[in-house]
Design an enzyme around this catalytic site. Structure first.
Site, PDB file in Angstrom:
ATOM      1  N   GLU A 164       8.369  10.344  19.446  1.00 18.18           N
ATOM      2  CA  GLU A 164       9.226  11.129  19.081  1.00 18.18           C
ATOM      3  C   GLU A 164      10.861  10.913  19.211  1.00 18.18           C
ATOM      4  O   GLU A 164      11.524  11.640  19.422  1.00 18.18           O
ATOM      5  CB  GLU A 164       8.503  11.798  19.285  1.00 18.18           C
ATOM      6  CG  GLU A 164       7.263  11.793  18.023  1.00 18.18           C
ATOM      7  CD  GLU A 164       8.093  12.242  16.498  1.00 18.18           C
ATOM      8  OE1 GLU A 164       8.550  12.534  16.632  1.00 18.18           O
ATOM      9  OE2 GLU A 164       7.056  11.675  15.549  1.00 18.18           O
ATOM     10  N   ASP A 199       2.179  13.833   8.151  1.00 17.95           N
ATOM     11  CA  ASP A 199       1.944  13.614   9.587  1.00 17.95           C
ATOM     12  C   ASP A 199       2.888  14.410  10.531  1.00 17.95           C
ATOM     13  O   ASP A 199       4.037  15.113   9.835  1.00 17.95           O
ATOM     14  CB  ASP A 199       2.695  12.453   9.994  1.00 17.95           C
ATOM     15  CG  ASP A 199       2.353  11.625  11.173  1.00 17.95           C
ATOM     16  OD1 ASP A 199       1.008  12.179  11.980  1.00 17.95           O
ATOM     17  OD2 ASP A 199       3.227  11.429  12.607  1.00 17.95           O
ATOM     18  N   SER A 200       2.754  14.515  11.689  1.00 13.96           N
ATOM     19  CA  SER A 200       2.880  15.803  12.280  1.00 13.96           C
ATOM     20  C   SER A 200       4.761  14.944  12.835  1.00 13.96           C
ATOM     21  O   SER A 200       5.439  15.917  13.063  1.00 13.96           O
ATOM     22  CB  SER A 200       2.135  15.886  13.662  1.00 13.96           C
ATOM     23  OG  SER A 200       2.190  14.152  14.445  1.00 13.96           O
ATOM     24  N   CYS A 222      -1.999  10.965   9.386  1.00 14.58           N
ATOM     25  CA  CYS A 222      -2.253  11.029  11.414  1.00 14.58           C
ATOM     26  C   CYS A 222      -3.256  11.153  11.250  1.00 14.58           C
ATOM     27  O   CYS A 222      -4.543  12.104  10.252  1.00 14.58           O
ATOM     28  CB  CYS A 222      -1.818  12.540  11.038  1.00 14.58           C
ATOM     29  SG  CYS A 222      -1.836  13.909  12.911  1.00 14.58           S
ATOM     30  N   ASN A 223      -3.529   9.960  11.813  1.00 10.78           N
ATOM     31  CA  ASN A 223      -5.645  10.502  13.196  1.00 10.78           C
ATOM     32  C   ASN A 223      -5.511  11.631  13.503  1.00 10.78           C
ATOM     33  O   ASN A 223      -7.157  12.585  13.281  1.00 10.78           O
ATOM     34  CB  ASN A 223      -5.362   9.703  14.288  1.00 10.78           C
ATOM     35  CG  ASN A 223      -5.552   8.155  13.252  1.00 10.78           C
ATOM     36  OD1 ASN A 223      -6.829   7.653  12.845  1.00 10.78           O
ATOM     37  ND2 ASN A 223      -4.295   7.724  13.212  1.00 10.78           N
ATOM     38  N   CYS A 260      -3.644   6.364  16.198  1.00 10.50           N
ATOM     39  CA  CYS A 260      -2.603   7.257  16.076  1.00 10.50           C
ATOM     40  C   CYS A 260      -1.475   5.584  14.651  1.00 10.50           C
ATOM     41  O   CYS A 260      -0.745   4.989  15.447  1.00 10.50           O
ATOM     42  CB  CYS A 260      -1.801   7.429  17.402  1.00 10.50           C
ATOM     43  SG  CYS A 260      -0.603   8.641  17.237  1.00 10.50           S
ATOM     44  N   THR A 261      -0.456   6.520  14.402  1.00 14.84           N
ATOM     45  CA  THR A 261      -0.141   5.865  13.211  1.00 14.84           C
ATOM     46  C   THR A 261       1.394   6.193  14.258  1.00 14.84           C
ATOM     47  O   THR A 261       1.948   5.527  13.662  1.00 14.84           O
ATOM     48  CB  THR A 261      -0.014   7.287  12.464  1.00 14.84           C
ATOM     49  OG1 THR A 261       0.525   8.566  12.067  1.00 14.84           O
ATOM     50  CG2 THR A 261      -1.208   7.235  11.277  1.00 14.84           C
ATOM     51  N   HIS A 262       1.154   6.760  14.956  1.00  9.90           N
ATOM     52  CA  HIS A 262       2.956   6.395  15.997  1.00  9.90           C
ATOM     53  C   HIS A 262       2.999   5.438  16.414  1.00  9.90           C
ATOM     54  O   HIS A 262       3.711   4.695  16.716  1.00  9.90           O
ATOM     55  CB  HIS A 262       2.888   7.549  17.131  1.00  9.90           C
ATOM     56  CG  HIS A 262       3.759   8.717  16.266  1.00  9.90           C
ATOM     57  ND1 HIS A 262       2.854   9.356  15.674  1.00  9.90           N
ATOM     58  CD2 HIS A 262       5.183   9.036  16.844  1.00  9.90           C
ATOM     59  CE1 HIS A 262       3.629  11.058  15.252  1.00  9.90           C
ATOM     60  NE2 HIS A 262       4.733  10.334  16.315  1.00  9.90           N
TER      61      HIS A 262
HETATM   62  N1  DGL Z   1       1.002   9.986  14.321  1.00  8.03           N
HETATM   63  C1  DGL Z   1      -0.914  10.847  15.058  1.00  8.03           C
HETATM   64  C2  DGL Z   1      -2.004  10.681  14.508  1.00  8.03           C
HETATM   65  O1  DGL Z   1      -1.812   9.660  14.084  1.00  8.03           O
HETATM   66  C3  DGL Z   1      -0.465  11.934  16.428  1.00  8.03           C
HETATM   67  C4  DGL Z   1       0.882  12.445  16.410  1.00  8.03           C
HETATM   68  C5  DGL Z   1       0.892  13.364  17.162  1.00  8.03           C
HETATM   69  O2  DGL Z   1       0.200  14.201  18.712  1.00  8.03           O
HETATM   70  O3  DGL Z   1       1.485  14.297  16.838  1.00  8.03           O
HETATM   71  O4  DGL Z   1      -2.785  11.209  15.996  1.00  8.03           O
END
Ligand code: DGL
Length: 298
Positions: A182, A34-35, A97-98, A216-218
């Site tokens: 974050e 993931d990012s 990560c999407n 989004c995984t966050h």
């Molecule tokens: N967790 C990431 C996702 O699922 C994105 C987070 C980011 O913007 O870096 O899209």
């Protein structure tokens, strides 16, 4: 920067990485990328579903967020990280990560894997999510909350169309949500303001929505606050368990890949940023202490 330039640059980067052109062929851990921290919500569910396997998590925290970056940049960063995971022995990598799944997965699968090692696999999170969510709606109106990059890619509506062309997807980009998480500000009143605003925008745009995907995984970290803004009768869907079940199914259907994944029930965490920050922040996403290692992207 044009795609051609990215391609040349990427090829140079690949040549300078240890192990490239001869990645370790022995079985290895499942890579989860993931990012930043968001992929930990996916890893957590994967480890519950598939506890016996070894995992190597990589968070590109030094360059997060990806959600506001261009297609070319997300592709380049994701490819670099996948390449490092391959060099560290992963035969199978999940883009948890999407944004990376939307902007980089297809190019990596079609353009890079055949050149790097066609026997390795990189999987994303969008397809399994869409397959599960398509079966949940009664009104055929689905809402998507995601990063700007994922929304602009149009990946979710396109994938849903392949499954059921009657379903209408309305999307709302939430560019503030990942930075709030974050920076560990997701429980603050400031977070309430942005969550209420984005959820209202989504429901105003389509009042018939009965199912909302967290794309989004966050975002699972905001689940309680999002639910508090929703009227009765709307189902909120997180991806973790969906992706975990889909991975278990994949390994079941692909015994040749299953045999290339080691099983000692270990998990290593790597970050491109400070290991101290990662180790302390990761505990927000996981119910355990972790000791992260640093990965220098060079
Ligand atoms: N967790 C990431 C996702 O699922 C994105 C987070 C980011 O913007 O870096 O899209």
């Amino acid at each position: 920067m044009s795609k051609q330039e990215i391609k040349i640059q990427t090829t140079n980067n690949l040549n300078s990485l240890p192990g490239v052109g001869g990645f370790p062929s022995a079985p290895g851990p499942i890579g989860v990328f993931d990012s930043g921290y968001g992929g930990l919500t996916i890893l957590d569910k994967i480890r519950t579903e598939l506890p016996g396997y070894d995992y190597l998590y990589l968070g590109d925290n030094a360059r997060t967020p990806y959600g506001t970056r261009s297609f070319d940049v997300v592709y380049k960063y994701t490819l670099e990280c996948v390449t490092h995971l391959f060099a560290m022995g992963c035969q199978l990598v999940v883009l948890a990560c999407n944004t990376a799944s939307a902007k980089a997965l297809r190019s990596i699968q079609q353009r890079n894997l055949p050149l790097m090692d066609s026997s390795r696999r990189v999987l994303g999170v969008i397809r399994p999510t869409v397959e599960a969510v398509g079966a949940l709606t009664h009104t055929n109106h689905i809402g998507l909350l995601a990063t700007t990059g994922t929304v602009q890619s149009n990946s979710y509506p396109l994938e849903i169309q392949k499954i059921n062309s009657d379903i209408i997807v309305t999307s709302e980009a939430c560019p503030m949500w990942v930075p709030l998480i974050e920076n560990n500000e997701h429980l603050s009143e400031g977070a309430d303001y942005f969550i209420r605003k984005n959820v209202k925008n989504l429901l105003d745009a389509d009042p018939l929505i009965d199912t909302i995907m967290l794309g989004c995984t966050h975002y699972p970290l905001l689940e309680d606050k999002i639910k508090a803004c929703l009227p009765e009768g709307i189902t909120l869907v997180s991806q973790g368990e969906i992706v975990a079940r889909s991975l278990a199914d994949y390994l079941n259907r692909h015994p040749e890949m299953d045999a290339r994944c080691t099983r000692n029930a270990t998990c290593r965490y790597m970050t491109t940023e400070s290991t101290e920050k990662f180790s302390s922040s990761a505990s927000i996403f996981l119910n355990e202490e972790v000791q992260a290692e640093h990965l220098d992207l060079g």
